[in-house]
Write a protein that holds these residues in place. Structure first.
Motif, short mmCIF file in Angstrom:
data_model
loop_
_atom_site.label_atom_id
_atom_site.label_comp_id
_atom_site.label_asym_id
_atom_site.label_seq_id
_atom_site.Cartn_x
_atom_site.Cartn_y
_atom_site.Cartn_z
N HIS A 106 12.20 -5.85 -8.73
CA HIS A 106 12.89 -5.16 -7.64
C HIS A 106 12.73 -3.65 -7.69
CE1 HIS A 106 15.19 -9.01 -8.38
NE2 HIS A 106 14.68 -9.20 -7.18
N VAL A 107 11.60 -3.21 -8.23
CA VAL A 107 11.30 -1.77 -8.27
C VAL A 107 11.36 -1.16 -6.88
CG1 VAL A 107 9.39 -0.14 -8.61
CG2 VAL A 107 9.98 -1.75 -10.42
N ALA A 108 10.90 -1.90 -5.88
CA ALA A 108 10.87 -1.37 -4.51
C ALA A 108 12.24 -0.93 -4.05
CB ALA A 108 10.29 -2.41 -3.56
N GLN A 109 13.29 -1.58 -4.53
CA GLN A 109 14.63 -1.26 -4.07
C GLN A 109 15.16 0.06 -4.64
OE1 GLN A 109 16.12 -5.68 -4.60
NE2 GLN A 109 17.55 -4.54 -3.34
N PHE A 110 14.56 0.52 -5.73
CA PHE A 110 14.97 1.80 -6.30
C PHE A 110 14.40 2.97 -5.50
CE2 PHE A 110 15.77 -1.03 -9.86
CZ PHE A 110 16.94 -0.53 -10.40
N ILE A 111 13.47 2.71 -4.60
CA ILE A 111 12.96 3.75 -3.71
C ILE A 111 13.85 3.71 -2.48
CG2 ILE A 111 10.94 4.68 -2.55
CD1 ILE A 111 9.20 2.93 -4.38
N VAL A 112 14.90 4.49 -2.51
CA VAL A 112 15.97 4.38 -1.52
C VAL A 112 15.64 5.11 -0.22
CG1 VAL A 112 18.40 4.89 -1.06
CG2 VAL A 112 17.70 4.07 -3.33
N ASP A 113 15.15 6.33 -0.34
CA ASP A 113 14.90 7.16 0.83
C ASP A 113 13.74 6.61 1.66
OD1 ASP A 113 15.22 9.92 2.23
OD2 ASP A 113 13.08 9.79 1.74
N ASP A 114 13.89 6.56 2.98
CA ASP A 114 12.85 6.02 3.84
C ASP A 114 11.55 6.82 3.74
OD1 ASP A 114 14.25 3.85 4.84
OD2 ASP A 114 15.07 4.96 6.54
N GLY A 115 11.66 8.14 3.67
CA GLY A 115 10.47 8.96 3.54
C GLY A 115 9.72 8.70 2.25
N GLU A 116 10.46 8.55 1.14
CA GLU A 116 9.83 8.25 -0.14
C GLU A 116 9.20 6.86 -0.12
OE1 GLU A 116 12.53 8.84 -3.35
OE2 GLU A 116 12.94 10.94 -2.83
N TRP A 117 9.86 5.92 0.54
CA TRP A 117 9.31 4.57 0.65
C TRP A 117 8.00 4.59 1.43
CZ3 TRP A 117 8.89 0.06 -1.31
CH2 TRP A 117 8.59 -1.08 -0.55
N ARG A 118 7.96 5.29 2.55
CA ARG A 118 6.72 5.39 3.32
C ARG A 118 5.63 6.06 2.49
NH1 ARG A 118 10.49 6.64 7.55
NH2 ARG A 118 10.21 8.88 7.14
N GLY A 119 6.01 7.11 1.74
CA GLY A 119 5.03 7.79 0.90
C GLY A 119 4.48 6.90 -0.20
N ALA A 120 5.34 6.09 -0.81
CA ALA A 120 4.90 5.18 -1.87
C ALA A 120 3.94 4.14 -1.30
CB ALA A 120 6.09 4.51 -2.51
N LEU A 121 4.25 3.61 -0.12
CA LEU A 121 3.37 2.61 0.48
C LEU A 121 2.02 3.22 0.85
CD1 LEU A 121 5.78 0.54 2.76
CD2 LEU A 121 4.88 -0.07 0.51
N ARG A 122 2.03 4.44 1.36
CA ARG A 122 0.75 5.10 1.68
C ARG A 122 -0.07 5.35 0.42
NH1 ARG A 122 4.03 8.10 5.44
NH2 ARG A 122 4.20 9.81 3.92
N ALA A 123 0.61 5.75 -0.67
CA ALA A 123 -0.09 5.98 -1.93
C ALA A 123 -0.68 4.68 -2.47
CB ALA A 123 0.85 6.60 -2.95
N LEU A 124 0.07 3.60 -2.35
CA LEU A 124 -0.44 2.30 -2.79
C LEU A 124 -1.62 1.87 -1.93
CD1 LEU A 124 3.02 0.67 -3.44
CD2 LEU A 124 1.18 0.79 -5.14
N ARG A 125 -1.52 2.11 -0.63
CA ARG A 125 -2.63 1.78 0.28
C ARG A 125 -3.88 2.54 -0.12
NH1 ARG A 125 -6.62 1.51 2.35
NH2 ARG A 125 -7.24 1.07 4.51
N ARG A 126 -3.76 3.82 -0.42
CA ARG A 126 -4.92 4.62 -0.81
C ARG A 126 -5.50 4.17 -2.13
NH1 ARG A 126 -1.59 8.92 1.01
NH2 ARG A 126 -0.99 9.33 -1.16
N SER A 127 -4.66 3.64 -3.00
CA SER A 127 -5.13 3.26 -4.34
C SER A 127 -5.91 1.95 -4.36
CB SER A 127 -3.94 3.15 -5.30
OG SER A 127 -3.23 1.93 -5.09
N LEU A 128 -5.82 1.20 -3.27
CA LEU A 128 -6.44 -0.12 -3.23
C LEU A 128 -7.78 -0.09 -2.50
CD1 LEU A 128 -3.22 -2.16 -2.38
CD2 LEU A 128 -4.56 -2.37 -4.50
N GLY A 129 -8.72 -0.89 -3.01
CA GLY A 129 -10.00 -1.04 -2.35
C GLY A 129 -9.90 -1.98 -1.16
N GLN A 130 -11.01 -2.16 -0.47
CA GLN A 130 -11.04 -3.05 0.68
C GLN A 130 -10.58 -4.45 0.31
OE1 GLN A 130 -11.71 -1.94 3.66
NE2 GLN A 130 -11.50 -3.90 4.70
N GLY A 131 -9.65 -4.99 1.06
CA GLY A 131 -9.13 -6.32 0.77
C GLY A 131 -8.12 -6.36 -0.36
#
Length: 250
Positions: A106-131
């Motif tokens: 449940h690490v995702a739930q510790f990212i409370v702020d909506d802006g931080e959550w969006r930023g974390a998802l964008r960072a994860l998206r950038r870190s992943l290759g195609q597929g």
């Protein structure tokens, strides 16, 4: 102390003794194995239980954790030398470096702020290759699990490796719009009591889906329990998410 179960070495020991390998780890390992994923990042890896297991299964694993005490506990474990350990958060993720990313416990739930959550998802998206895949869990707010976080329902005893028994319980101090702040209490055998204050965000399935889509992911599936039950049909009350990087339009 804020998030003391990750930051305070004495509370980290309690956390590590209580949360041993379970059915949730089995599910994460089986989902990871469904597709080739040589390079894996475990964001918010805690004390390293799953990261080490993934490395032992043959993956190249990077464990990323902001709490120094948790990371030190992870580094001391057998098999830790197989994992690359990084102290920090999502901003430490290199671009296109991984085939799969996990956020468990449940690490995702510790990212409370909506802006931080969006930023974390964008960072994860950038870190992943195609597929690349993102796999994580979040408690379903419809189950209102926080209502059981009180001194009666949450009380339990955790036995440390040396045999010391620690009484543990939780107490909610605020709940507003599914943002829950609570205090964890730890009463040790020597009479010392330590506390840890945490805040968690309970996002709905709709909120999770929309935030993932906005960050460039397609939601593959969401389970409601550790035996892959549909959402709302399991006593587990989970939202276990598997998302895939959306192909770039040409």
């Amino acid at each position: 102390m804020r998030n003391g179960e990750f930051e305070d070495p004495r509370l980290v020991e309690v956390y590590d003794a209580e949360f041993v390998w379970g059915w949730e780890d089995d599910l994460f390992m089986s989902v990871l194995a469904e597709r080739s994923a040589r390079r894996v990042v475990d964001l918010g890896c805690g004390t390293g239980r799953l990261a080490i297991a993934m490395a032992q299964a043959g993956h190249e694993v990077t464990g990323v954790e902001p709490a120094a005490a948790s990371l030190e506990a992870a580094r001391r474990k057998a098999g830790a030398e197989r994992v690359k350990w990084v102290q920090g958060g999502a901003d430490r993720l290199p671009a296109r470096a991984f085939d799969a990313a996990l956020m468990t416990s449940h690490v995702a739930q510790f990212i409370v702020d909506d802006g931080e959550w969006r930023g974390a998802l964008r960072a994860l998206r950038r870190s992943l290759g195609q597929g690349g895949r993102l796999i994580f869990d979040s408690r379903d707010p419809d189950y209102e699990r926080w209502t059981t976080w009180n001194p009666v329902d949450s009380r339990r005893t955790v036995v440390l490796p040396g045999g010391e028994a620690v009484d543990v319980w939780a107490e909610v101090t605020d709940e507003t719009d599914r943002v829950v702040t609570f205090t964890g209490h730890y009463l040790f055998g020597d009479g010392e009591e330590r506390t840890s204050e945490s805040t968690m965000r309970f996002r709905s399935e709709r909120e999770i889906r929309s935030s993932l889509e906005a960050a460039g992911f397609d939601v593959d599936r969401i389970y409601g329990g550790w035996s892959r039950e549909p959402v709302g049909l399991s006593e587990d009350g989970e939202l276990i998410v598997v998302a895939v990087v959306r192909p770039v339009s040409r």
